[in-house]
Design an enzyme around this catalytic site. Structure first.
Site, PDB file in Angstrom:
ATOM      1  CE1 TYR A  13      -3.794   3.136   0.849  1.00  0.00           C
ATOM      2  CE2 TYR A  13      -2.143   3.705   2.293  1.00  0.00           C
ATOM      3  CZ  TYR A  13      -3.356   3.674   1.120  1.00  0.00           C
ATOM      4  OH  TYR A  13      -4.366   4.922   1.870  1.00  0.00           O
ATOM      5  CG  ASP A  56       5.147   4.749   1.113  1.00  0.00           C
ATOM      6  OD1 ASP A  56       5.710   4.905   1.880  1.00  0.00           O
ATOM      7  OD2 ASP A  56       4.374   3.648   0.510  1.00  0.00           O
ATOM      8  CE  LYS A  64       0.164   7.337   6.667  1.00  0.00           C
ATOM      9  NZ  LYS A  64      -1.786   6.771   6.958  1.00  0.00           N
TER      10      LYS A  64
END
Length: 428
Positions: free
Chosen positions: A160, A241, A268
């Site tokens: 993801y 990532d 985030k």
């Protein structure tokens, strides 16, 4: 005592108890479904029969519209590392907004934040900001394909990388149409085979050091180091990532692993919980965005350098997130994951927790779990029951089992949560 034969009845009972305890959430969910498909605008928040609806948050707590208070062990799916409204971040964002918030111009704090991030991550010579980790990954792939002149991108099943970069056994229907080469996570042989077949066409390998949304499955050091070697041998870019995993240390998972990628994507928590994303890497790659260096790529985004996120990020990195604090929350998460597995084993439950540091995921299988294939036969009813059990006892986690500790969570909170875990299956 909960037995596998009782699971269907237990789930039905848990849902009924939840509905009875949350009439306001039910009313608002009905309203939401009339104007929002699925009743939300963020699919991960969908829960049957409906989610709790939060009224306010402070520190480590959430309060819902039905008057329940929860210890927040989810931390907005890892974005809430600092807890709710940490004072230095709140003060910095307020001060920035008081000076104007839609400038349409460059300003000081974006430079300060870029300097701080480049200093923290040795793989970053230069960095650019986005509004989310999704955007960061899209831009990283754009520059990787442009820089190499190649089109294929290696990604991993169960990976993801944002709302339009989602992979199961195949790319999600909403995933952007790059020329994907899907391989198996933690299986270096599958990647070697992909390079043997497509090596001169592969622009980049995009990988999470730990598959986050896929269940907190850590990449093995040998696997991630092997990706570095394959990229070096074939002239491809290695893109880490680290939208989730950058919290593992001051320099992220790559610092702990000793593997340096060519590019890194972030997001985030690094803006203190406000909207944020970033991508960066080697100077020669990032020069593609620099007209003075002959770069021809553009990178748009009205809110890329929005004043609130930039100011909040500077405050978070200078006043809150010290190396010592990151090490502390990482170690606390390590202890919790071990104790969760001990509790499940002691209760004879076919459940386990995987992860690294302050990020972990509870699964409906005894494990071991090293790839998505190991989760194929898990009993999702156990995860659903665990979710409702935690809510009923005042702890908020993700329905899928994700736990992401914030710096507000204490050892006492962990001990009390483990008492709740210890009662799972005895009163459900």
């Amino acid at each position: 005592m909960l037995t596998l034969m009782d699971l269907d009845a237990a789930v039905t009972s848990a849902r009924a108890s939840f509905v009875a305890a949350h009439p306001e959430a039910a009313t608002w969910s009905d309203r939401a479904r009339r104007v929002q498909p699925g009743g939300n605008t963020r699919s991960v928040l969908h829960v049957d029969p409906f989610p709790i609806r939060v009224d306010r948050a402070e520190g480590k707590h959430l309060w819902d519209l039905d008057g329940h208070r929860y210890v927040d062990l989810l931390g907005n799916y890892t974005a809430g590392l600092l807890g709710h409204s940490p004072e230095p971040v709140l003060a910095a964002a307020r001060a920035a907004l008081e000076s104007g918030w839609s400038l349409g111009a460059v300003h000081e704090n974006e430079v300060r934040l870029a300097e701080l991030i480049v200093e923290r991550f040795p793989s970053l010579d230069q960095v650019r900001f986005t509004n989310s980790g999704t955007e960061a990954n899209m831009m990283a792939l754009a520059v990787a394909t442009h820089h190499t002149g190649r089109r294929k991108v290696v990604v991993f099943r169960n990976g993801y990388h944002g709302g339009v970069l989602t992979f199961g056994a195949e790319p999600s229907p909403v995933t952007v149409p790059h020329d994907w080469v899907l391989c198996d996570f933690n299986d270096l042989d599958s990647v070697s085979a992909a390079f043997a077949e497509h090596g001169v066409e592969i622009a980049a390998v995009l990988v999470e050091p730990m598959q986050g949304s896929g269940g907190c499955i850590p990449g093995t050091p040998a696997f991630l180091a092997g990706l570095r070697s394959l990229c070096d041998d074939h002239g491809a870019l290695l893109v880490f990532d680290e939208v989730m995993t950058s919290r593992f240390s001051t320099g992220g998972a790559q610092q702990l692993l000793g593997v340096q990628p060519d590019m890194t994507t972030l997001g985030k928590y690094l803006a203190g919980g406000l909207t944020f994303g970033a991508f960066g890497g080697r100077a020669d790659v990032m020069a593609n965005f620099d007209p003075a260096a002959g770069g021809t790529l553009a990178h748009a985004g009205t809110f890329n350098n929005n004043v609130a996120s930039m100011a909040a990020g500077v405050a978070a990195l200078t006043e809150v997130l010290s190396p010592e604090l990151l090490d502390e929350v990482h170690a606390r998460g390590e202890r919790l994951r071990v104790r969760l597995n001990e509790a499940f084993a002691a209760a004879g439950l076919p459940m386990c927790a995987t992860g690294v540091g302050s990020l972990m995921n509870v699964h409906g299988t005894a494990g071991p779990v090293g790839t998505a294939a190991d989760l194929a036969d898990q009993d999702d009813r156990l995860r659903e029951l665990f979710y409702f059990h935690c809510l009923a006892n005042g702890y908020y986690i993700a329905r899928r089992g994700l736990i992401a500790l914030s710096i507000e969570i204490t050892d006492d909170d962990i001990d009390q949560f483990l008492d709740v875990v210890g009662s799972f299956g005895t009163d459900d």
